[in-house]
Structures are given as structure tokens and as C-alpha cells.
Design an enzyme around this catalytic site. Sequence first.
Site, PDB file in Angstrom:
ATOM      1  N   ASP A 246      14.681  19.892  14.966  1.00 28.39           N
ATOM      2  CA  ASP A 246      15.558  19.202  14.004  1.00 28.39           C
ATOM      3  C   ASP A 246      17.022  19.549  14.262  1.00 28.39           C
ATOM      4  O   ASP A 246      17.387  20.728  14.261  1.00 28.39           O
ATOM      5  CB  ASP A 246      15.158  19.662  12.582  1.00 28.39           C
ATOM      6  CG  ASP A 246      15.927  18.922  11.485  1.00 28.39           C
ATOM      7  OD1 ASP A 246      16.593  17.916  11.791  1.00 28.39           O
ATOM      8  OD2 ASP A 246      15.836  19.358  10.319  1.00 28.39           O
TER       9      ASP A 246
ATOM     10  N   HIS B 279      12.629  17.207  11.730  1.00 24.56           N
ATOM     11  CA  HIS B 279      13.024  17.270  10.326  1.00 24.56           C
ATOM     12  C   HIS B 279      11.836  17.119   9.371  1.00 24.56           C
ATOM     13  O   HIS B 279      11.744  17.814   8.384  1.00 24.56           O
ATOM     14  CB  HIS B 279      14.053  16.175  10.065  1.00 24.56           C
ATOM     15  CG  HIS B 279      14.815  16.330   8.792  1.00 24.56           C
ATOM     16  ND1 HIS B 279      15.652  17.390   8.555  1.00 24.56           N
ATOM     17  CD2 HIS B 279      14.893  15.553   7.684  1.00 24.56           C
ATOM     18  CE1 HIS B 279      16.207  17.260   7.357  1.00 24.56           C
ATOM     19  NE2 HIS B 279      15.759  16.158   6.803  1.00 24.56           N
TER      20      HIS B 279
ATOM     21  N   SER C  36      14.797  18.775   2.999  1.00 21.99           N
ATOM     22  CA  SER C  36      16.128  18.241   3.269  1.00 21.99           C
ATOM     23  C   SER C  36      17.066  18.471   2.069  1.00 21.99           C
ATOM     24  O   SER C  36      17.241  19.604   1.642  1.00 21.99           O
ATOM     25  CB  SER C  36      15.992  16.759   3.626  1.00 21.99           C
ATOM     26  OG  SER C  36      17.098  16.300   4.316  1.00 21.99           O
TER      27      SER C  36
END
Length: 514
Positions: free
Chosen positions: A426, A485, A178
Site C-alpha cells: 500500500d 490497501h 483507511s
Amino acid sequence: MKFLVTVASIALLAVGAAGLPPDRNGGNAADQYLVKSLPQVNFKIPKSWAGSLKVGSGFGTDSLFFWLWEAETQQGKNDLIIWFNGGPACSSLLGLFKIHGPVIFPKAATKPQRNPYSWTRGANVLYIDQPIGTGFSTGTSNNTDNEHNTAAVVKWLDSFFNVFPEMRSKKIHLMGESYAGVFLPYIAKEVQAQKATLKVKLSTLSLGDAFWGNWAAMNNVVALAYIDEHRLSYGTNIPPIMYNVLKQGDKDCGFPAVRAQITYPPSGPIHIPGNPSGANFKRNAPTPPPGYIPERCDFEGGTNTPERLAYIINYTTCYGICDPYDAAYNYYLSPSANREFQPYNINEHGYDNLYSDGAYIAYLNRADVQSAIHTPHIQFNPCNDDLGGLLVSNDRRIQPQPPAYTIVPNLISQGVKVHIFNGILDYVIPHMGQELVLQNTTWGGSQGFSRPPTCDVLRNSKGQQVSQGREERGMSYYTFQNAGHRVAQDDPEGSLQWLIKVVVRGPNAAWAWS
Ligand SMILES: *[C@@H]1O[C@H](CO)[C@@H](O)[C@H](O)[C@H]1NC(C)=O
Ligand SMILES: *[C@@H]1O[C@H](CO)[C@@H](O)[C@H](O)[C@H]1NC(C)=O
Ligand SMILES: *[C@@H]1O[C@H](CO)[C@@H](O)[C@H](O)[C@H]1NC(C)=O
């Protein structure tokens, strides 16, 4: 949040495949960090060390919290993964307890469990809370400055290796997900710059569902492509009248023509109209129609008419104009849209329940757990939202160059392999954004992949395909079809296979489960 206080602690049974030798002074600097037992853990886990360690000279009382786990296989004992969660300012203990550690709280589990697919099967794994103010890391430094934070991590690593000198000679793998895509390549660059003093070999850098390219490319330009790919998924299945507004907005912004340049090989540098460089996509703003309030950039409490959605794409001052990504994100999440949109994994319902992080947070707030892992007795928060907000706004203001432009290509030319991976489910970081950034990146003498990143396939133990990808000239890219994610949380087995086959062992390594 409910705290669990009733279950007695049970001694941790340490199994070490590769016992660590004493440190170079023959002393026991590492012993004070040994984790002797963990409450509620009554199963075998690898040996581990945890605690707060000072950053080092010049950094005052600042200390970073770490947790080092010994590799539990022979093949992993020569490798050291150093893991960073994103946020920014989210604790890496999230990675340990929810994503790929040996002790995890899967889904809605309230007690720790043994993870059969722990990444300790592929390497020694070190989790670090950084910057100061994150998780259990404490201090007084200016932790909103990325340059300072980078310097602190690298200085701290030297202090860490002084306590665990045998770790200095391992193959080092920096990994994060991320927002780590924004800061981790800077750390990698600094490790390389200081490698003579640090005496380490940085072997790879891996970025999962990470923001390492042009921010507009990774979100705004690809939002509609993602929505189209998942048009029938629960979360993105919206009324045609709203979808048509998104499609029109995407077209007005000139994005379909940008996406059309994701070809293998690409035909040249990929330009985005308006040259957006930071978080905001700057195109020439049309004059807002009378009666619209620019500050009201989202749907909360507002109407969710097609006109409003079109207005947000065109004029919002909150995210930057020409932003179908945030406009759609906001619309999906709006209470009035009555949807259970889960941006981290599009197939899931609801915003809060998917990852059920409450139990591990409660665990880390137990006094007996904090004593066992030698933390300061402070409230554990998974993310420091205030600090995260300041870091993001500084990054937006300073607009550090996306690592894809020069940092990552330079690392590759220095012999550091780079591994990019992304979950197909995601929406936070849509996988098409990775493909756009990769095909616009020049490394190892040419631009992008020459063939689609679908040639190499990873299968689970049932023989089902879970991932596909490709490696060229020191860069790999893999997508995971059953993951959002947090890839290793959604597909633990597939991601461990990727770790061992692609990262630790190299692409042709034989796959072994023992
Ligand atoms: C801390 O760093 C930020 C970002 O570089 C800067 O804006 C701020 O002035 C610094 N504060 C201090 C006290 O040095
Ligand atoms: C491609 O890279 C250049 C910098 O090298 C950048 O200006 C441009 O925005 C990038 N385009 C995309 C689609 O990422
Ligand atoms: C948004 O911008 C496009 C292109 O400039 C324009 O055609 C459209 O009417 C605008 N929509 C609104 C609601 O202002």
C-alpha cells in the site's frame, strides 16, 4: 457502468450455526429486517438482517443502513465485529462485497460469489453505512460535524441492540480501514464513555491501513522509505533524475533523521521538524523563485521536469510544503509520466481496474436487490465524495488530535485491545508510517514495541508466511506481505487467519478451519 438486469432471483439458503433467540420482548422486532433471498445468490450463505434503522431520539428522521450477518462457526458466535469503511463517507457495503463478506464480487467478477474466507467464520459481522448521506443512510442532520456523527453512531448502536438484544452481550470488535483511523477511535472512546448505558463490552479496536497518527508522519516523512523499498516495482520505478529530486527533497525536509528513530525500543519521543499537526506539514517556507505559479500544485497538464518536482515538494500550497508524498503521488499519476501507478497496491497496473468495483455497485442499484435488503429505493454510490470532501476539510481545519496521542493509549489502559495492521504493497498508507507512529506512542507504561514486530508469523494453509507481527501490552501490529490497501481483499486467507488468531481468539488460540 453496466447494470445487470437479466438474471432471476434465486432463494437464499440460510445456514445458521448459532440461531438467534427472539428478542427480549418475545416480539419480532428483528424479523422485518430478515433478508429472505438475494438475487443471483444460489449458494448457501449465513442468515442475515438488513435495513434502515432510526438513530433514535434527538436525531429526527435520521437512519443508518445496516447489514448484520450471523457467525457461521461455533467459535465465532460470541463475538460481534462492527465494520467501517473509510473515505470518509464511503459505504461499508464495500467491505461486505469486495473485502470480507460471505457474498463477494472478487476482482472482475460480475456476479456474486461465495467467499470461503468470509469474516463470518470468525464472528457475527455488522456493516454500517455512516455518517448520514453515505451509502443507503439517509437523513437531514449536520453530517459534516465529526462530534455529531460520533454521537449518532453510538446512539444508533443502542437502538440496534434494542432490536437485536442478544448482540449486546457479545464481545464487541470495532474495526475499520483507511480514513476510519481518524474517526473510529473517537467512536470507540464514546462507546467506552457510555458503556454503562449501552451495556456492552468493547473488546478490541482494529485499524487496517488507517490514518490514526500524525498525518505528516504517516505520509510525508515515510514516502521516500516506501519508494526505496519498492524501487523496482513497476509503479514506482521512475527515471533516476526524478528519483534523485525526491531523495534530495526528503533530505532537505530532514526526514531521514526522523525515520532513523524507528528503533526497538525507541530512544524517546520522535520529533518532526516544524511540528506538523494536521494534514499539512508546516516548515518555514522559502520564497518561491520568480515565475512559479503556486496554485499549480500537480503535474496535470504541466511539465514533469525535475525542477517542477522539486518546486512542488518545496512550495505547493495545495498539500502543504515539504510534501514528498503528494509530490511523488502526483507525479506517478500524471498523464505525462505515462505510468499505470496503482497507489492501493504497488504491484498492480492502472488506477481503475484493480478493484473493479463496478459490478457490486450495479448489483446494489438493482430494484430487486434493494427490496431484498429493505433499503430506500435510491441511487447507491459507494462513496459520497462531496460529503467526504467536507469532512476532510473540517478535519483539516479543526485538526482533531490524532488518536495515537491519547485516545488509543487510554482505550488500552481501559482493557480494550488495539490491533493495527497494514498491507506492505500500500502506498496510500505506507507501512513505515505505522511503525513511526507506533514507536512514538506510549501505551501500557512504556513507549513503542521493545522488539521488532516480526516475531510472530502467520502462514497460509500451504505453510507460506503471509504476515508477521507482534503484540505487547495490549497492542498488536501485523503487516501482510501480499496485500495493499484493502488487506482482506488482496489476502483473504491470511487476513481471516489474523482475525481468528490475533483478534477474536487471542494470540495463542489454536487455528481451526472448521
Ligand atoms: C455543521 O458542522 C460544521 C462542522 O462542525 C460547522 O462548520 C457548520 O457550521 C455546521 N452547520 C450547521 C448548519 O450547524
Ligand atoms: C509523536 O507524538 C507527539 C505527541 O505525543 C507528536 O507531537 C509528534 O508529532 C509525534 N511524532 C511522530 C513522528 O509521529
Ligand atoms: C528546495 O528547498 C531546498 C532547501 O531549502 C533548496 O536547497 C532547493 O534549492 C529548493 N528547490 C527549489 C526548486 O526551489
